[in-house]
Design a protein around this motif. Structure first.
Motif, mmCIF file in Angstrom:
data_model
loop_
_atom_site.group_PDB
_atom_site.id
_atom_site.type_symbol
_atom_site.label_atom_id
_atom_site.label_comp_id
_atom_site.label_asym_id
_atom_site.label_seq_id
_atom_site.Cartn_x
_atom_site.Cartn_y
_atom_site.Cartn_z
ATOM 1 N N LEU A 222 -11.412 27.874 -36.647
ATOM 2 C CA LEU A 222 -10.102 27.433 -35.917
ATOM 3 C C LEU A 222 -8.982 27.696 -36.801
ATOM 4 O O LEU A 222 -8.058 28.318 -36.191
ATOM 5 N N GLU A 223 -9.029 27.612 -37.870
ATOM 6 C CA GLU A 223 -7.806 28.077 -38.793
ATOM 7 C C GLU A 223 -7.661 29.465 -38.979
ATOM 8 O O GLU A 223 -6.718 30.268 -38.901
ATOM 9 N N ALA A 226 -6.660 30.774 -35.433
ATOM 10 C CA ALA A 226 -4.934 30.509 -35.425
ATOM 11 C C ALA A 226 -4.341 31.348 -36.227
ATOM 12 O O ALA A 226 -3.191 31.367 -35.856
ATOM 13 N N SER A 441 -1.175 19.732 -37.284
ATOM 14 C CA SER A 441 -2.016 20.384 -36.377
ATOM 15 C C SER A 441 -1.858 20.547 -35.080
ATOM 16 O O SER A 441 -1.963 21.744 -34.525
ATOM 17 N N LEU A 445 -0.702 23.737 -32.995
ATOM 18 C CA LEU A 445 -1.644 24.278 -31.825
ATOM 19 C C LEU A 445 -0.918 24.284 -30.391
ATOM 20 O O LEU A 445 -1.184 25.448 -29.746
#
Length: 514
Positions: A222-223, A226, A441, A445
């Motif tokens: 996810l990082e 992203a 976070s 997001l």
């Protein structure tokens, strides 16, 4: 200071010149541009003046040669090489893995490229080629200098070719720009500022934190995604915002610059994406790289004709992609990426032509599913390329790239999200969705999601403001010189000023560093 002080002073002086001394209007613009360049980068001023005087002098010599003669071709060719030489040498002097490794915001080092050099160099090439053609508009030194040095586009374009802009600058000052044109320009400037401050800069802060986390330790899928998608959107909104401001500034002087974006992330094919991103650069490459190479290559002794034209197109396409890559950076990795992407596009085009006669008619559902899958794959590919461009160190790359394809770890994203939602109200036990980045976070997001929605659900600013070359939108959404849009301009000004007071550091424009 630029919008609240500098621009009103210059526009005011320009309007006074238009009214009382029209011949002085280009002089006002040249003086303002040279002062702007000196105030931002004194070294760049020396490059700019040498470029202006050198190219204009060469043009005077070229005009004395016979049209179509070898002497004229050699002079123009030598001038093109002389323009490109300093840019190539300075780009070669940049160090580091990333295309941005030698730039001010990366390790504190100063960019090796003087302000605007990469952009007005290409404009000078169009000047040498176009001004030598029969019937071309001829500008005197001052009007020519007002075009090549125009402060509104000097830092990062758009690239405005001579053939298109010379008629406008030949009439510069003959009549003051209309009040509604100035109003449109000011509103477009404010829209670009808001886009920069409230979309590009927050994304930049998030991306910086994610890459800092990657440099310090491990990275989750996810990082990694992203960071990749976040930088893709940061780059898009940053350059799009700058282009809005540049085109808006030009409108304040009655000048219409070419557009740079037509919602490229909405494109469904690689070819559409390439042609809708940095349009002014792609038009330059099409007219001054692709077409000349194609015209030469199509005369190769290859039979049959269809094969000769196919090979000519492939060679011209490959050359165009490599030229675009070299303009951005001379680093090896981006060069290889451009080479590989060009080969993929060439192969896909030949396969499409071969299958066209034998392909069956797809149902509406199949066609939409295929288009959606192709669009998703394209977005993933350009995000991965963006990640490669952004990475400052080898360590960041070797952590980010495997995380992009770590499907086992990616499968845990859903369970992490469920665990986060179930832990609502228990901040101590709540897991972090971006554990290695020193940022909030959820807020990051959500901001990324909002920027994504704006990208795909909203018309672009060129459509809203009805700039020539943009796609058509319904009339109700287009800018008009009305009180309603005056109120919108006031709101944009307030939001922009509010953003400037935020504690987060304002990021510089990325493309201005080339």
């Amino acid at each position: 200071m630029f919008v609240l002080a500098w621009l009103p002073l210059v526009v005011g002086a320009f309007l006074l010149a238009c009214r009382y001394r029209p011949g002085a209007a280009p002089i006002v613009l040249v003086a303002a541009s040279l002062l702007f360049c000196a105030g931002n980068d004194p070294v760049a001023l020396a490059f700019l003046i040498c470029s202006i005087l050198g190219n204009f002098a060469l043009h005077l010599v070229v005009r004395r040669t016979a049209p179509g003669s070898t002497a004229r071709a050699m002079l123009i060719g030598g001038g093109i090489v002389a323009n490109l030489a300093p840019l190539v040498m300075l780009k070669l002097s940049q160090n580091g893995l990333s295309a941005f490794a030698a730039l001010p915001d990366s390790g504190g080092m100063r960019s090796a490229i003087p302000l605007g050099l990469a952009f007005y160099t290409l404009q000078q090439i169009t000047f040498l080629v176009d001004a030598s053609r029969h019937g071309a508009e001829r500008l005197g030194l001052i009007r020519y200098a007002s075009w090549i040095s125009f402060f509104g586009q000097l830092p990062a374009g758009p690239i405005a070719p001579y053939a298109r802009m010379a008629p406008q600058f030949a009439q510069l000052g003959a009549a003051p720009p209309a009040s509604d044109t100035i109003a449109k320009g000011v509103t477009l400037i404010l829209a670009g500022i808001v886009k920069k401050i409230w979309l590009a800069d927050p994304l930049a802060s998030m991306v910086d934190a994610l890459f800092a986390g990657a440099a310090a330790g491990s990275v989750t899928p996810l990082e990694a995604w992203a960071a990749a998608w976040g930088f893709m959107l940061q780059l898009y909104f940053d350059f799009s915002a700058y282009s809005d401001i540049a085109i808006g500034v030009a409108l304040c002087f009655g000048i219409l610059l070419p557009i740079n974006f037509n919602s490229p992330l909405k494109a469904s094919t690689p070819g559409q994406y390439v042609m809708r991103w940095h349009i002014s650069l792609m038009m330059f490459v099409r007219d001054y790289v692709f077409q000349p190479i194609f015209q030469v290559a199509r005369k190769l002794p290859i039979s049959p004709t269809s094969r000769r034209y196919g090979i000519a197109w492939a060679l011209a396409t490959l050359s165009a992609f490599l030229a675009v890559s070299a303009w951005h950076t001379l680093a090896l990795l981006p060069f290889l990426q451009a080479f590989g992407l060009a080969l993929v596009i060439i192969a896909l085009q030949f396969l499409r032509l071969r299958r066209r006669s034998a392909s069956r008619q797809l149902s509406r559902f199949e066609a939409r599913a295929r288009a959606l899958a192709g669009h998703l794959l394209l977005l993933m590919a350009v995000s991965a390329v963006a990640l490669l461009l952004r990475a400052d160190t080898h360590e960041q790359l070797v952590r980010m790239l495997p995380a992009l394809v770590d499907f086992r770890a990616a499968a845990a994203i859903g369970s992490d999200l469920i665990a986060y939602l179930n832990a609502s109200g228990h901040s101590v036990s709540r897991p972090r969705l971006l554990p290695h980045a020193d940022i909030s976070s959820v807020k990051s997001l959500l901001w990324l999601g909002m920027a994504t929605v704006v990208t795909f659900a909203c018309p672009n600013t060129m459509q809203i403001f009805g700039i020539a070359g943009a796609s058509r939108e319904p009339k109700w959404i287009r800018w008009r010189a009305t009180a309603f849009w005056g109120w919108i301009a006031g709101v944009l000004l307030f939001i922009g000023l509010l953003g400037m007071t935020q504690p987060s550091q304002v990021q510089g424009f990325i493309y201005a560093r080339f």
